[in-house]
Design an enzyme around this catalytic site. Structure first.
Site, PDB file in Angstrom:
ATOM      1  N   THR A  13       0.832  -1.218   0.000  1.00 50.98           N
ATOM      2  CA  THR A  13       0.000   0.000   0.000  1.00 50.98           C
ATOM      3  C   THR A  13       0.856   1.254   0.000  1.00 50.98           C
ATOM      4  O   THR A  13       0.532   2.236  -0.673  1.00 50.98           O
ATOM      5  CB  THR A  13      -0.913   0.018   1.251  1.00 50.98           C
ATOM      6  OG1 THR A  13      -1.837  -1.052   1.129  1.00 50.98           O
ATOM      7  CG2 THR A  13      -1.668   1.316   1.389  1.00 50.98           C
ATOM      8  N   THR A  84       1.629  -4.532   4.181  1.00 54.53           N
ATOM      9  CA  THR A  84       1.458  -4.911   5.588  1.00 54.53           C
ATOM     10  C   THR A  84       0.863  -6.307   5.756  1.00 54.53           C
ATOM     11  O   THR A  84       1.061  -6.947   6.784  1.00 54.53           O
ATOM     12  CB  THR A  84       0.530  -3.910   6.323  1.00 54.53           C
ATOM     13  OG1 THR A  84      -0.753  -3.918   5.693  1.00 54.53           O
ATOM     14  CG2 THR A  84       1.108  -2.511   6.306  1.00 54.53           C
ATOM     15  N   ASP A  85       0.136  -6.778   4.737  1.00 54.70           N
ATOM     16  CA  ASP A  85      -0.632  -8.019   4.938  1.00 54.70           C
ATOM     17  C   ASP A  85       0.229  -9.226   5.279  1.00 54.70           C
ATOM     18  O   ASP A  85      -0.163 -10.063   6.091  1.00 54.70           O
ATOM     19  CB  ASP A  85      -1.488  -8.316   3.696  1.00 54.70           C
ATOM     20  CG  ASP A  85      -2.645  -7.330   3.557  1.00 54.70           C
ATOM     21  OD1 ASP A  85      -2.954  -6.643   4.547  1.00 54.70           O
ATOM     22  OD2 ASP A  85      -3.235  -7.244   2.466  1.00 54.70           O
TER      23      ASP A  85
HETATM   24  N1  ASP Z   1      -2.659  -5.296   0.409  1.00 50.86           N
HETATM   25  C1  ASP Z   1      -1.576  -4.471   0.910  1.00 50.86           C
HETATM   26  C2  ASP Z   1      -0.315  -5.313   0.968  1.00 50.86           C
HETATM   27  O1  ASP Z   1      -0.106  -6.044   1.885  1.00 50.86           O
HETATM   28  C3  ASP Z   1      -1.911  -3.934   2.234  1.00 50.86           C
HETATM   29  C4  ASP Z   1      -0.889  -2.982   2.800  1.00 50.86           C
HETATM   30  O2  ASP Z   1       0.214  -2.838   2.349  1.00 50.86           O
HETATM   31  O3  ASP Z   1      -1.230  -2.343   3.825  1.00 50.86           O
HETATM   32  O4  ASP Z   1       0.470  -5.240   0.079  1.00 50.86           O
END
Ligand code: ASP
Length: 329
Positions: A13, A84-85
């Site tokens: 993200t 983050t995932d």
């Molecule tokens: N879908 C994103 C990822 O993990 C979520 C994020 O980065 O917060 O790449």
């Protein structure tokens, strides 16, 4: 002297832009840095991946680990921008793939893209650089004013800024109105940094629920699964009547498939010695992951199996603290 830091950008993200198909990574590491403004470090940027972290898999772990290994002697610290995932999985795996790291490696990301006003990305990235310049060698996650040991971090919120928690150990650093403060944190044993990316991905992570059919465990083994982490109940209990998980666990272990138990409770430890249902599993050879996160347990299992460890060796390996991932009794 100005610290030399490296940013390895991988997407997520933090680097995403709006597209007709939804948010997708599109900003380079250089663009992320530009949006940060003044920084007191000498920063070099390398774009190594451009992925949503749902697409970061063992192949990408190797790419990231190799990039860190290749640059470990050229910089004072390395920041990895990452979705983050699956960040907690990557951080856990890097902990095992890069033992005796000689520099801090800090993963960070954000809940809102960098190019959105009021995003959490600038603060997170600035904190990650500060941690990379100041922490002891090791793998960390920097997020929402906290710096946490990577192999103890879990993503606990889908959208809020405090998305990560340091589970069962306090964060190693935090930002307060007094600035950045580092707590006493483990200084790893010295030794040559070793890159070892051999892992066995034929593993599974299973969450137990009332009614779970143990035949599914046998089906996994039949289909090439070499080790299983079971998120069991509470201290590590699992069903022992009718749908007898304990018996299935014993059978698999006797067939050379290590079974690790973690708890469905996020906090505190799993302990198979307290209840009869836990003791029965222990008698069958189930291995307790104690207070490890499930992310760290599955990474440790993959890495151990990748080294050719059998059930006995995996049992001994889970009795060891490699890099702060577990509290031993
Ligand atoms: N879908 C994103 C990822 O993990 C979520 C994020 O980065 O917060 O790449």
């Amino acid at each position: 002297m100005t610290k030399k830091l490296l940013l390895l950008s991988t997407g997520g993200t933090i680097a995403s832009v709006v597209s007709d198909e939804g948010l997708a990574p599109g900003e380079s590491g250089e663009e992320l840095i530009k949006m940060l403004g003044r920084l007191e470090y000498d920063i070099t940027v390398r774009d190594i991946l451009e992925l949503d972290s749902s697409n970061i898999q063992p192949e990408e772990w190797k790419i990231i680990a190799e990039a860190i290994y290749d640059h470990r002697n050229d910089y004072d610290g390395i920041v990895v921008s990452h979705g983050t995932d699956t960040m907690a999985y990557t951080a856990s795996m890097l902990t095992f793939m890069l033992q005796h790291l000689n520099i801090p490696v800090v993963l960070t990301g954000s809940q809102v893209p960098m190019n959105v006003i009021l995003s959490d990305a600038p603060d997170n990235l600035r904190l990650a650089f500060t941690a990379a310049a100041n922490c002891a060698p090791g793998v960390y996650i920097a997020f929402n004013r906290k710096v946490m040991r990577g192999c103890r971090s879990v993503k606990v919120r889908t959208t809020a800024f405090d998305a990560f928690e340091s589970v069962n150990v306090p964060p190693v650093g935090e930002v307060t109105s007094d600035g950045f403060s580092l707590k006493d944190h483990r200084i790893p044993e010295s030794g040559e940094c070793q890159l070892n990316t051999k892992i066995d991905t034929h593993v599974s992570l299973v969450k137990l629920f009332p009614g779970f059919d143990p035949a599914l465990l046998h089906a996994m083994a039949k289909n090439g699964c070499h080790g299983i982490v079971i998120e069991a109940y509470g201290l590590g209990g699992m069903t022992s009547i009718r749908r007898n998980m304990v018996a299935a666990v014993g059978e698999l272990i006797r067939n050379g498939i290590p079974i690790i138990t973690t708890s469905q409770c996020l906090y505190e430890r799993s302990d198979l010695t307290k209840y009869e249902v836990g003791r029965l599993a222990l008698l069958e050879g189930a291995i307790s992951a104690r207070d490890m996160t499930s992310e760290s347990a599955i990474a440790k299992l993959m890495w151990g199996l990748g080294q050719g460890m059998d059930v006995k060796a995996i049992t001994n390996f889970f009795d060891m603290d490699v890099a702060g991932e577990v509290t031993l009794d």
